[in-house]
Motif scaffolding. Structure first.
Motif, PDB file in Angstrom:
ATOM      1  N   SER A  98     -10.278  21.738   2.974  1.00  0.00           N
ATOM      2  CA  SER A  98      -9.685  20.487   3.415  1.00  0.00           C
ATOM      3  C   SER A  98     -10.655  19.322   3.300  1.00  0.00           C
ATOM      4  CB  SER A  98      -9.183  20.614   4.844  1.00  0.00           C
ATOM      5  OG  SER A  98     -10.269  20.856   5.710  1.00  0.00           O
TER       6      SER A  98
ATOM      7  N   ASN B  43      -7.619  16.030  -0.091  1.00  0.00           N
ATOM      8  CA  ASN B  43      -6.841  15.242   0.860  1.00  0.00           C
ATOM      9  C   ASN B  43      -5.492  14.961   0.199  1.00  0.00           C
ATOM     10  OD1 ASN B  43      -5.840  13.471   2.705  1.00  0.00           O
ATOM     11  ND2 ASN B  43      -7.623  12.113   2.707  1.00  0.00           N
TER      12      ASN B  43
ATOM     13  N   PRO C 135      -2.652  13.178   0.951  1.00  0.00           N
ATOM     14  CA  PRO C 135      -2.159  11.804   0.748  1.00  0.00           C
ATOM     15  C   PRO C 135      -2.945  11.045  -0.337  1.00  0.00           C
ATOM     16  CG  PRO C 135      -2.345  12.265   3.085  1.00  0.00           C
ATOM     17  CD  PRO C 135      -2.963  13.424   2.364  1.00  0.00           C
ATOM     18  N   SER C 136      -4.242  11.225  -0.393  1.00  0.00           N
ATOM     19  CA  SER C 136      -5.042  10.565  -1.431  1.00  0.00           C
ATOM     20  C   SER C 136      -4.696  11.108  -2.807  1.00  0.00           C
ATOM     21  CB  SER C 136      -6.530  10.753  -1.168  1.00  0.00           C
ATOM     22  OG  SER C 136      -6.892  10.124   0.024  1.00  0.00           O
ATOM     23  N   PHE C 137      -4.471  12.405  -2.888  1.00  0.00           N
ATOM     24  CA  PHE C 137      -4.101  13.038  -4.155  1.00  0.00           C
ATOM     25  C   PHE C 137      -2.771  12.485  -4.655  1.00  0.00           C
ATOM     26  CE2 PHE C 137      -1.902  16.504  -6.408  1.00  0.00           C
ATOM     27  CZ  PHE C 137      -2.776  16.666  -7.473  1.00  0.00           C
TER      28      PHE C 137
ATOM     29  N   LEU D 299      -1.338   9.653  -3.806  1.00  0.00           N
ATOM     30  CA  LEU D 299      -1.522   8.238  -4.134  1.00  0.00           C
ATOM     31  C   LEU D 299      -2.192   8.082  -5.505  1.00  0.00           C
ATOM     32  CD1 LEU D 299      -1.233   5.319  -3.151  1.00  0.00           C
ATOM     33  CD2 LEU D 299      -3.521   5.532  -2.170  1.00  0.00           C
ATOM     34  N   GLY D 300      -3.171   8.906  -5.787  1.00  0.00           N
ATOM     35  CA  GLY D 300      -3.839   8.869  -7.086  1.00  0.00           C
ATOM     36  C   GLY D 300      -2.894   9.194  -8.225  1.00  0.00           C
TER      37      GLY D 300
END
Length: 86
Positions: free
Chosen positions: A2, A6, A8-10, A12-13
């Motif tokens: 973990s 992440n 949410p970051s993944f 978003l990317g």
């Protein structure tokens, strides 16, 4: 795991990459289509010149048609520069 991943970051990317990819695809597709339209327009102009010459009973060679197109393009450029000066 973990600490390195992440979710949410993944996500978003991935979204940002997909959006950027769509913009790049749109840009290159637009440039490609503009180039193809110019080629089609030239072919249409050649065919129009050929038909006009045939209407007057002349069969022009490809070289003669290209020469006429070049002189017509030059005249159009001169007219554009003349209009810009006014």
């Amino acid at each position: 795991m973990s600490e390195f991943f992440n979710l949410p970051s993944f996500i978003l990317g991935i979204l940002v990459g997909a959006i950027a990819g769509c913009f790049l695809a749109y840009y290159f597709l637009k440039k490609y289509m503009e180039k193809k339209m110019q080629e089609v327009t030239k072919l249409m102009k050649k065919e129009e010149i050929r038909q006009l010459a045939s209407a007057f009973g002349h069969n022009l060679s490809e070289q003669q048609i290209n020469l006429m197109m070049t002189s017509m393009e030059r005249a159009m450029e001169q007219a554009k520069t003349k209009n810009k000066k006014k």
